[in-house]
Design an enzyme around this catalytic site. Structure first.
Site, PDB file in Angstrom:
ATOM      1  CE  LYS A  56      52.803 -43.076  49.076  1.00 24.65           C
ATOM      2  NZ  LYS A  56      51.537 -43.318  49.773  1.00 24.65           N
ATOM      3  CD  GLN A 100      49.836 -46.355  50.918  1.00 27.62           C
ATOM      4  OE1 GLN A 100      50.694 -45.496  51.083  1.00 27.62           O
ATOM      5  NE2 GLN A 100      49.018 -46.333  49.876  1.00 27.62           N
ATOM      6  CG  ASP A 123      48.851 -39.080  53.333  1.00 27.68           C
ATOM      7  OD1 ASP A 123      49.119 -38.892  52.140  1.00 27.68           O
ATOM      8  OD2 ASP A 123      48.938 -40.179  53.895  1.00 27.68           O
TER       9      ASP A 123
HETATM   10  N1  GUN Z   1      46.193 -44.660  49.403  1.00 26.83           N
HETATM   11  C1  GUN Z   1      45.939 -44.175  48.154  1.00 26.83           C
HETATM   12  N2  GUN Z   1      46.415 -42.927  48.031  1.00 26.83           N
HETATM   13  C2  GUN Z   1      46.973 -42.601  49.216  1.00 26.83           C
HETATM   14  C3  GUN Z   1      47.641 -41.452  49.695  1.00 26.83           C
HETATM   15  O1  GUN Z   1      47.799 -40.431  49.014  1.00 26.83           O
HETATM   16  N3  GUN Z   1      48.092 -41.526  50.976  1.00 26.83           N
HETATM   17  C4  GUN Z   1      47.907 -42.610  51.758  1.00 26.83           C
HETATM   18  N4  GUN Z   1      48.356 -42.572  53.012  1.00 26.83           N
HETATM   19  N5  GUN Z   1      47.289 -43.698  51.350  1.00 26.83           N
HETATM   20  C5  GUN Z   1      46.838 -43.693  50.087  1.00 26.83           C
END
Ligand code: GUN
Length: 296
Positions: A56, A100, A123
């Site tokens: 990311k 995350q 998100d």
């Molecule tokens: N863990 C697995 N998928 C995601 C996501 O799309 N966003 C976040 N913040 N954590 C995750």
């Protein structure tokens, strides 16, 4: 029976062209002296999360999005994390905040997600954005479900009037995906069935799917006998399984047994290189949108 070639839905290529389109938007923002900013918060040292977070951050750099990295130790207190989120909420350079998941068990995920301002919740996990999605209102949509829809759209796969069967009911994928697909909207209007770990005779449902979406996190769960000939199969799973033939000793597989299922499907996403890259592209798209909205 006529043999037609199965179409491989290339998420890597689609995400790359989406990112090129987003560069036009960051350039337009740059002319207005706005640089989108994304804060990426990682708690602990989960290896899979570290890989995602690195990816990311790297994509932000490629696009001219400023990324703010915050790595907290696994034993950090909830108060420290909440204080950080408060600071990021107030920071005008930060348009999007991503924490995350999963968080270490001691930390209350719900309290943490609710601390993020909905207008910075790129998100789409905050209850305000979840509610907006269910009501069919504008808001941030979770990145993986949004990525699945864009991927289908770009491959001319129209869910309208189709029976979409989703296996998995997580807050991150299954539930928001169902909410998106039942919307009275272009690129939606589907009939949706959700199956999960307590569904009896799952194959009874999956075999009925025009579009089958696997998102339950069980390696290669969807077998060829569970899939209708000519169905579209979208595999959201990312699972690392042991493989003695690999140098690393492991390999990545999805929730679909690809080798067999790809012989029956009309179109299918691979793992890796399917939905995964789309998730990151949608995160970038949400961050740019947050910056555009903040700059109005
Ligand atoms: N863990 C697995 N998928 C995601 C996501 O799309 N966003 C976040 N913040 N954590 C995750």
């Amino acid at each position: 029976m006529a043999i037609t070639k199965t179409r491989i839905i290339d998420g890597k290529k689609t995400a790359a062209s989406l990112l090129e389109e987003l560069k036009v938007k960051t350039a337009a923002l740059a002319k207005k002296k706005i640089q989108p900013g994304l804060a990426v918060v990682l708690v602990g040292e989960d290896p899979a999360s570290q890989v995602y977070v690195r990816s990311k951050r790297r994509t932000c750099a490629d696009l001219g999005i400023q990324s703010f990295s915050h790595d907290l130790p696994a034993n950090c207190t909830e108060k420290r994390l909440l204080n950080l989120i408060d600071k990021l909420n107030e920071d005008e350079r930060v348009h999007g905040i991503l924490v995350q998941m999963p968080l270490p068990d001691r930390l209350n995920e719900k309290r943490v997600l609710e601390a993020i301002r909905p207008e910075k919740d790129v998100d789409g996990f905050h209850p305000v954005n979840v509610g907006r999605l269910l009501n069919g209102e504008e808001g941030f949509v979770p990145c993986t479900p949004a990525g699945c829809l864009v991927l289908m759209q770009r491959y001319g796969i129209r869910p309208e009037g189709k029976h979409v069967v989703i296996v998995g009911r997580s807050n991150i994928v299954g539930k928001p995906l169902a909410a998106l697909l039942i919307q009275k909207a272009d690129n939606a209007n589907a009939t949706v069935t959700i199956c999960h770990s307590r569904t009896r005779s799952i194959a009874r449902y999956t075999r009925e799917a025009d579009i089958l979406i696997a998102a339950m996190g069980v390696p290669e769960f969807i077998k060829p006998r569970m899939v209708r000939e000519g169905a579209v199969v979208i595999d959201v799973g990312v699972n690392r399984i042991p493989d003695a033939t690999k140098k690393s000793g492991t390999r990545l597989v999805g929730d679909v047994a690809f080798a067999g299922v790809s012989k029956k499907a009309k179109a299918i996403t691979p793992v890796p290189g399917g939905v995964g890259p789309m998730t990151i592209a949608m995160l970038m798209s949400n961050t740019i949108r947050a910056a555009e909205l903040a700059g109005r």
